[in-house]
Each structure stands twice: as structure tokens, then as C-alpha cells.
Design a protein around this motif. Structure first.
Motif, mmCIF file in Angstrom:
data_model
loop_
_atom_site.group_PDB
_atom_site.id
_atom_site.type_symbol
_atom_site.label_atom_id
_atom_site.label_comp_id
_atom_site.label_asym_id
_atom_site.label_seq_id
_atom_site.Cartn_x
_atom_site.Cartn_y
_atom_site.Cartn_z
ATOM 1 N N LEU A 51 0.767 -1.335 -0.158
ATOM 2 C CA LEU A 51 0.072 0.137 0.127
ATOM 3 C C LEU A 51 0.761 1.332 0.084
ATOM 4 C CD1 LEU A 51 -2.827 -0.847 2.460
ATOM 5 C CD2 LEU A 51 -2.921 -0.712 -0.144
ATOM 6 N N GLU A 52 2.071 1.116 0.333
ATOM 7 C CA GLU A 52 2.946 2.253 0.314
ATOM 8 C C GLU A 52 3.390 2.733 -1.050
ATOM 9 O OE1 GLU A 52 6.298 1.174 2.629
ATOM 10 O OE2 GLU A 52 5.183 0.864 4.454
ATOM 11 N N ASN A 53 3.013 1.970 -2.059
ATOM 12 C CA ASN A 53 3.551 2.110 -3.641
ATOM 13 C C ASN A 53 2.315 1.792 -4.318
ATOM 14 O OD1 ASN A 53 6.381 3.172 -3.247
ATOM 15 N ND2 ASN A 53 6.593 0.887 -2.547
ATOM 16 N N PRO A 54 1.968 2.421 -5.350
ATOM 17 C CA PRO A 54 0.645 2.088 -6.543
ATOM 18 C C PRO A 54 1.007 0.546 -6.584
ATOM 19 C CG PRO A 54 1.819 4.179 -6.811
ATOM 20 C CD PRO A 54 2.623 3.788 -5.958
ATOM 21 N N HIS A 55 -0.012 -0.099 -6.767
ATOM 22 C CA HIS A 55 -0.205 -1.480 -7.239
ATOM 23 C C HIS A 55 -1.509 -2.053 -7.544
ATOM 24 C CE1 HIS A 55 -1.568 -1.728 -3.279
ATOM 25 N NE2 HIS A 55 -2.038 -3.056 -3.484
ATOM 26 N N GLY A 56 -1.601 -2.947 -8.208
ATOM 27 C CA GLY A 56 -3.111 -3.599 -8.575
ATOM 28 C C GLY A 56 -3.622 -2.897 -9.738
ATOM 29 N N LEU A 57 -4.835 -2.656 -9.977
ATOM 30 C CA LEU A 57 -5.389 -2.466 -11.227
ATOM 31 C C LEU A 57 -6.019 -0.971 -11.097
ATOM 32 C CD1 LEU A 57 -6.570 -3.361 -14.046
ATOM 33 C CD2 LEU A 57 -8.772 -3.624 -12.802
ATOM 34 N N LEU A 58 -5.619 -0.210 -12.192
ATOM 35 C CA LEU A 58 -6.118 1.091 -12.520
ATOM 36 C C LEU A 58 -6.880 1.121 -13.738
ATOM 37 C CD1 LEU A 58 -6.044 4.076 -11.312
ATOM 38 C CD2 LEU A 58 -3.869 4.393 -12.701
ATOM 39 N N THR A 59 -7.965 1.716 -13.604
ATOM 40 C CA THR A 59 -8.953 1.720 -14.864
ATOM 41 C C THR A 59 -9.218 3.268 -15.125
ATOM 42 O OG1 THR A 59 -9.954 -0.343 -14.257
ATOM 43 C CG2 THR A 59 -11.073 1.027 -16.067
ATOM 44 N N VAL A 60 -8.977 3.546 -16.509
ATOM 45 C CA VAL A 60 -8.950 4.840 -17.056
ATOM 46 C C VAL A 60 -9.932 5.123 -18.098
ATOM 47 C CG1 VAL A 60 -7.799 7.190 -17.801
ATOM 48 C CG2 VAL A 60 -6.652 5.532 -16.293
ATOM 49 N N ALA A 61 -11.061 6.056 -18.238
ATOM 50 C CA ALA A 61 -11.601 5.912 -19.320
ATOM 51 C C ALA A 61 -11.779 7.515 -19.970
ATOM 52 C CB ALA A 61 -13.400 5.902 -18.525
ATOM 53 N N ALA A 62 -11.944 7.324 -21.184
ATOM 54 C CA ALA A 62 -11.639 8.602 -22.007
ATOM 55 C C ALA A 62 -12.099 8.433 -23.385
ATOM 56 C CB ALA A 62 -10.166 8.815 -22.109
ATOM 57 N N PRO A 63 -12.294 9.401 -24.120
ATOM 58 C CA PRO A 63 -12.609 9.359 -25.507
ATOM 59 C C PRO A 63 -11.508 9.021 -26.297
ATOM 60 C CG PRO A 63 -13.523 11.487 -24.540
ATOM 61 C CD PRO A 63 -12.513 10.982 -23.478
ATOM 62 N N GLU A 64 -11.971 8.209 -27.431
ATOM 63 C CA GLU A 64 -11.032 7.783 -28.440
ATOM 64 C C GLU A 64 -9.693 8.673 -28.744
ATOM 65 O OE1 GLU A 64 -10.682 5.454 -32.759
ATOM 66 O OE2 GLU A 64 -12.815 6.246 -31.811
ATOM 67 N N PHE A 65 -9.892 9.913 -28.875
ATOM 68 C CA PHE A 65 -9.111 10.817 -29.370
ATOM 69 C C PHE A 65 -7.812 10.968 -28.121
ATOM 70 C CE2 PHE A 65 -7.061 15.151 -29.557
ATOM 71 C CZ PHE A 65 -6.418 14.861 -30.850
ATOM 72 N N TYR A 66 -8.554 10.974 -27.003
ATOM 73 C CA TYR A 66 -7.600 11.249 -25.896
ATOM 74 C C TYR A 66 -6.551 10.060 -25.785
ATOM 75 C CZ TYR A 66 -9.885 15.475 -24.621
ATOM 76 O OH TYR A 66 -10.561 16.747 -24.701
ATOM 77 N N CYS A 67 -7.429 8.544 -25.805
ATOM 78 C CA CYS A 67 -6.602 7.440 -25.398
ATOM 79 C C CYS A 67 -5.515 7.462 -26.607
ATOM 80 C CB CYS A 67 -7.679 6.497 -25.845
ATOM 81 S SG CYS A 67 -8.842 6.318 -24.512
ATOM 82 N N THR A 68 -5.586 7.742 -28.059
ATOM 83 C CA THR A 68 -4.628 7.371 -28.949
ATOM 84 C C THR A 68 -3.632 8.648 -28.823
ATOM 85 O OG1 THR A 68 -6.145 8.439 -30.667
ATOM 86 C CG2 THR A 68 -6.219 6.162 -30.295
ATOM 87 N N HIS A 69 -4.064 10.003 -28.607
ATOM 88 C CA HIS A 69 -3.068 10.889 -28.891
ATOM 89 C C HIS A 69 -2.330 11.429 -27.580
ATOM 90 C CE1 HIS A 69 -5.140 10.998 -32.753
ATOM 91 N NE2 HIS A 69 -4.147 11.742 -32.936
ATOM 92 N N TYR A 70 -3.039 11.136 -26.212
ATOM 93 C CA TYR A 70 -2.460 11.696 -25.110
ATOM 94 C C TYR A 70 -2.020 10.327 -24.051
ATOM 95 C CZ TYR A 70 -3.833 16.335 -26.551
ATOM 96 O OH TYR A 70 -4.229 17.433 -27.107
ATOM 97 N N LEU A 71 -3.105 9.702 -23.731
ATOM 98 C CA LEU A 71 -2.909 8.691 -22.914
ATOM 99 C C LEU A 71 -1.845 7.545 -23.155
ATOM 100 C CD1 LEU A 71 -6.714 8.257 -21.680
ATOM 101 C CD2 LEU A 71 -4.669 9.226 -20.285
ATOM 102 N N SER A 72 -1.682 7.175 -24.244
ATOM 103 C CA SER A 72 -0.813 6.262 -24.745
ATOM 104 C C SER A 72 0.422 6.656 -24.094
ATOM 105 C CB SER A 72 -0.721 6.067 -26.415
ATOM 106 O OG SER A 72 -0.448 7.148 -27.071
ATOM 107 N N LEU A 73 1.049 7.863 -24.562
ATOM 108 C CA LEU A 73 2.256 8.304 -23.849
ATOM 109 C C LEU A 73 2.392 8.230 -22.274
ATOM 110 C CD1 LEU A 73 5.154 9.729 -24.043
ATOM 111 C CD2 LEU A 73 3.854 12.025 -24.377
ATOM 112 N N ILE A 74 1.120 8.782 -21.671
ATOM 113 C CA ILE A 74 1.330 8.983 -20.391
ATOM 114 C C ILE A 74 1.449 7.603 -19.561
ATOM 115 C CG2 ILE A 74 -0.428 9.622 -18.368
ATOM 116 C CD1 ILE A 74 -1.359 11.857 -20.175
#
Length: 291
Positions: free
Chosen positions: A85-108
Motif C-alpha cells: 500500500l505504500e506504493n501504487p499496485h494492482g488495477l487502475l482503470t481509466v476512461a476517456a474519449p478515443e482521441f485522448y486515448c490514442t493521442h495523449y494517454l498512450s504516452l502517459i
């Protein structure tokens, strides 16, 4: 419950030798003897028998040893989980429009996972309305959206603003000198009714003085753009989505509405301090401003 006595019992039961147990525990033999006597008194059973110089577990001792081993195994498991719990772990789910997914979130996502390898990321591509609904229903941990978020349960973190641009294909643009005829003749391609961004579109069209009679509704902005590129009509889209096509000349700008779309990250207020969410949000805020 005095865990020290149980730990002493566990070590002695493993060694069956007070001298070795004393070395491991750092106690004197009289201290170990007193702790074992206290535990036997507490449990009301005899734990060890001695035959000559050898020490043996009694049947009660064997049973107690079985449960003590389980108890300390659970204790160690608890400590391991607490450390996670001291560090991020497990599953993280992010929702976003397709344009944000392909152009921004892939790098992030690449940057985030390289820093937090114990996190498994899941990305949902959907429109902004559905993204907010997923966060509200705990089906997504956070969302990137275009347009406003009015839900009081949400924390909204602004990421930036972009223009809305009224566009059509260069071919249609050059075909009509009178752009009003163009706009009246061809359908207005837009978002489905009730969508988050549609409210902004309606405001802009009212500001521009254009009330389309013929329109086509689409679910995503990418679908709207593709439909326009097939010379189907005109559309009002975020500048980030169409800048490349405007630069290449495949799309032409009819009108621009500055700073109309605010891109935001939305998170349930009660979950803002969760390690996974907080760490991802910090990376999003940092990288988004650099792109």
C-alpha cells in the motif's frame, strides 16, 4: 495476547533445543522457560515433554504449533500487503474519449507504467458522458473528459482548453463561394443528443446564428471527423482533433470558437487520496501541459 510468548514457543518447537532457541531469540534460557510456563498456564495444557536431554512436543503442543504457524504466516502476509500500500499496485482503470486515448494517454501510460511496474492499467475508450458514468459507478478509477462536469460527487481537475472549429472538406469549401448555401445544403454532423460536448456545440451554433435542420448524430468525435472527410457535410470539432487535417488542407475552417472546450480529469472526491489514482493524476497533470 502476548505475541512474544507465542513466538518463543514457535522457535522452541522448531528447534526442540533451548540453547539454540535462546541464540535465535536473543533471550536467556531462564527467560524462555518462564515464557513457556506462562503460555502453558494461559492455555491450560502442557506443550513440551523432556526425556533425558531431549525435548518433545506433546500432542497439545503439536496442535498449538499448527495454529501458531498459521497465525504468524497470516501476520507476515498482512505486513507484506501493508507494504504494498505504500506504493501504487494492482488495477487502475481509466476512461476517456478515443482521441485522448490514442493521442495523449498512450504516452502517459508508458511513463506511468515505467515508474509503477506493479500497476496493471486498463483503458476504456468511450465518450465523455459514459466516462463520467463509469467513474461514478466505480467502473473506472478516473476519466479524461471534454466539456463540463456538473456532478457534485466529482473532483474536476482542469488540464487545458482548446478551440472548437467549424469544418468541412476543402473540396466542399471551394465548391461554394456562399458558405451559407454550403451549410444549408449539407447535413450538420454532430454528437448524439444529451452528450457532454453537445451542449457546447449548441451554444456555439446559437452564437454563430446557425440552426441546422438536417443533421447526423454520431457517438464519437473520431466518427464525426471521418464522416466529414467523406464529403458528407460540416461539423464542429475540437481543434486538437482537426489541426493536422487543416494543416494538410484536407479540411477547411469555416469558423473558430476560441477556448470553448475545457479538457478535465474527473475523480470521485472520496477516492482522491488513493495511491494509484493520486500518482496517475500527478503524471497526467505534468505531461498534459508539456504536450
Amino acid at each position: 495476547m502476548d505475541f512474544r510468548k507465542y513466538k518463543t514457543f514457535q522457535v522452541v518447537a522448531d528447534c526442540l533445543n533451548l540453547t539454540r532457541a535462546a541464540d535465535q531469540l536473543g533471550y536467556t534460557q531462564p527467560t524462555i522457560t518462564l515464557q513457556l510456563q506462562s503460555l502453558e498456564s494461559e492455555l491450560g495444557v502442557t506443550l513440551f515433554n523432556r526425556v533425558g536431554k531431549k525435548t518433545f512436543l506433546t500432542p497439545s503442543g503439536k496442535l498449538v504449533k499448527q495454529y501458531v504457524d498459521q497465525m504468524f504466516a497470516l501476520h507476515e502476509e498482512m505486513e507484506r500487503e501493508l507494504k504494498k500500500l505504500e506504493n501504487p499496485h494492482g488495477l487502475l482503470t481509466v476512461a476517456a474519449p478515443e482521441f485522448y486515448c490514442t493521442h495523449y494517454l498512450s504516452l502517459i501510460i508508458h511513463s506511468y507504467i515505467s515508474q509503477n511496474p506493479q500497476v496493471k492499467l486498463q483503458l476504456f475508450s468511450c465518450d465523455s458522458n459514459d466516462a463520467m458514468k463509469k467513474v461514478a459507478a466505480n467502473e473506472a478509477d478516473l476519466a479524461i473528459i471534454a466539456g463540463p462536469c456538473d456532478l457534485p460527487i466529482m473532483e474536476t481537475l482542469p488540464l487545458g482548453k482548446e478551440d472548437l472549429v467549424l469544418v468541412t472538406t476543402r473540396e466542399l469549401y471551394e465548391k461554394y463561394d456562399d458558405k451559407n448555401i454550403l451549410m444549408e445544403k449539407y447535413p450538420f454532423i454532430t454528437y448524439k443528443s444529451g452528450s457532454n460536448i453537445q451542449r457546447l456545440v449548441n451554444e456555439c451554433m446559437e452564437e454563430y446564428g446557425f440552426a441546422p435542420e438536417n443533421y447526423i448524430e454520431c457517438v464519437t468525435d473520431e466518427t464525426i471527423k471521418r464522416t466529414v472527410l467523406y464529403h458528407t457535410g460540416i461539423a464542429l470539432l475540437g481543434s486538437a482533433l482537426v489541426e493536422e487535417e487543416l494543416r494538410k488542407g484536407t479540411l477547411a475552417e469555416l469558423h473558430r470558437f476560441p477556448g470553448k472546450i475545457e479538457t478535465s480529469m474527473v475523480i470521485l472526491k472520496k477516492r482522491m487520496d488513493e495511491k494509484n489514482i493520486y500518482s496517475f493524476a500527478e503524471i497526467v497533470k505534468r505531461i498534459w501541459t508539456e504536450m
